[in-house]
Design an enzyme around this catalytic site. Structure first.
Site, short mmCIF file in Angstrom:
data_model
loop_
_atom_site.label_atom_id
_atom_site.label_comp_id
_atom_site.label_asym_id
_atom_site.label_seq_id
_atom_site.Cartn_x
_atom_site.Cartn_y
_atom_site.Cartn_z
N THR A 175 36.04 28.77 39.94
CA THR A 175 35.65 29.67 41.16
C THR A 175 34.43 29.91 41.11
O THR A 175 33.64 30.18 40.08
CB THR A 175 36.70 30.93 41.10
OG1 THR A 175 36.26 31.71 39.98
CG2 THR A 175 37.98 30.70 40.97
N ASP A 177 42.35 36.99 38.57
CA ASP A 177 43.52 36.84 38.17
C ASP A 177 44.41 36.52 39.32
O ASP A 177 45.48 35.64 39.11
CB ASP A 177 44.13 38.31 37.59
CG ASP A 177 43.37 38.53 36.41
OD1 ASP A 177 42.76 37.80 35.81
OD2 ASP A 177 42.95 39.90 36.33
O1 RIB Z 1 40.70 40.76 35.41
C1 RIB Z 1 40.73 42.27 35.83
C2 RIB Z 1 41.31 42.85 34.42
O2 RIB Z 1 40.52 42.79 33.23
C3 RIB Z 1 41.48 44.47 34.47
O3 RIB Z 1 42.82 44.83 35.02
C4 RIB Z 1 40.98 44.74 33.17
O4 RIB Z 1 42.24 45.48 32.60
C5 RIB Z 1 40.60 43.78 32.38
O5 RIB Z 1 41.90 43.35 31.46
#
Ligand code: RIB
Length: 291
Positions: A213, A245
């Site tokens: 990305t 994510d």
């Molecule tokens: O990618 C975001 C996440 O990175 C957050 O939720 C934080 O907990 C870290 O793990």
């Protein structure tokens, strides 16, 4: 085929800031909120919201029952999530400023995942099941070795990128999911020129599938002579936490359904464009119907 997401769970303490705190500075936050996060949990939620049946394995501390309830609320199976009363659940301190973020991690129970737990969890999975991991839990080399031995397909989101990544048996990974900084790190190249990063990744991992990305410039799928580009959807970002994510979960869910890469990149781009318009991590991940 079963999907195992083995990864971190964090309490996210999110502070809205006028600017990121600098050395020697003390600054009051504009707002504060606590939410569910951790790259592992966020990706499991994204997979589930994209319509997949997913098992989340990991470890929380004595204060971790809320995570189990939260994952269950979205249909994520938590049979392999361990609650360890001698530990505290991991947490993250997140500064958010003008849509961007800075994150401090404290691993807590995420760093207590041991070989015994890995063996136990993997005993419930078999050849052609899928393992999704990120770089926020302990004993990843062992997990990769054992999952590969059993014939699982391994998808590795290298976030957060650090030197530990190079100690893992990367030859056993099937799909890498990275952003441009992680991509450059993985290719061991110091540039922000996407084309150069892509060439370097291809040279270093000639037989791997790689999804990269590149923020507002979209995303790429790289595999041998195939290069597919997807534009980002233009929106106003208020908090980018968990955008990567969300992308990982939706890309993987769509890819596993029909192996249509272009469709998977598009769905992932749409989903993450919604995530950046909401505050917080897991709570900002959209449901499939919103796309
Ligand atoms: O990618 C975001 C996440 O990175 C957050 O939720 C934080 O907990 C870290 O793990």
């Amino acid at each position: 085929m079963k999907i195992l997401s083995f990864g971190s769970l964090n309490y996210d303490h999110v502070y809205e800031m006028d600017h990121f705190v600098e050395p020697k500075e003390t600054q009051s936050s504009l707002a504060y909120a606590r939410g569910f996060g951790g790259k592992g949990l966020n990706q499991s939620i994204a997979l589930a919201k994209a319509g997949l049946e997913v098992y989340h394995a990991g470890r929380v501390g004595s204060d971790g029952q809320d995570f189990i309830d939260y994952l269950n609320r979205y249909g994520v199976n938590t049979d392999y999530l361990m609650k360890d009363d001698s530990l505290a659940t991991g947490h993250a301190i997140i500064e958010v400023c003008k849509g961007q973020n800075c994150i401090i991690l404290h691993g807590g129970a995420n760093q207590a995942i041991d070989k015994e737990q890995i063996d136990e969890v993997l005993s419930h999975f078999e050849k052609d099941d899928v393992l999704l991991i990120q770089n926020e839990i302990s004993n990843l080399s062992y997990l990769i070795d054992k999952a590969h031995e059993k014939g699982l397909m391994i998808v590795f989101n290298t976030a957060p990128m650090n030197e530990k990544v190079f100690t893992y048996p990367l030859d056993k990974i099937d799909i890498f999911i990275v952003n441009e900084i992680e991509g450059a790190g993985l290719a061991k190249i110091d540039t922000n020129d996407y084309q150069k990063i892509i060439e370097a990744l291809k040279e270093r991992f000639p037989d791997k599938r790689i999804v990269m990305t590149v923020g507002e410039s979209g995303s790429y799928y790289i595999y041998k002579d195939t290069l597919i580009h997807q534009n980002a959807y233009k929106v106003e970002a208020i908090d980018t936490t968990a955008a990567g994510d969300t992308f990982t979960g939706f890309f993987l869910a769509s890819y596993l359904k029909d192996q249509d890469i272009a469709r998977a990149l598009d769905l992932a781009a749409k989903a993450s464009s919604i995530t950046v318009q909401g505050k917080g991590a897991a709570q900002s991940i959209p449901g499939i119907e919103e796309l």
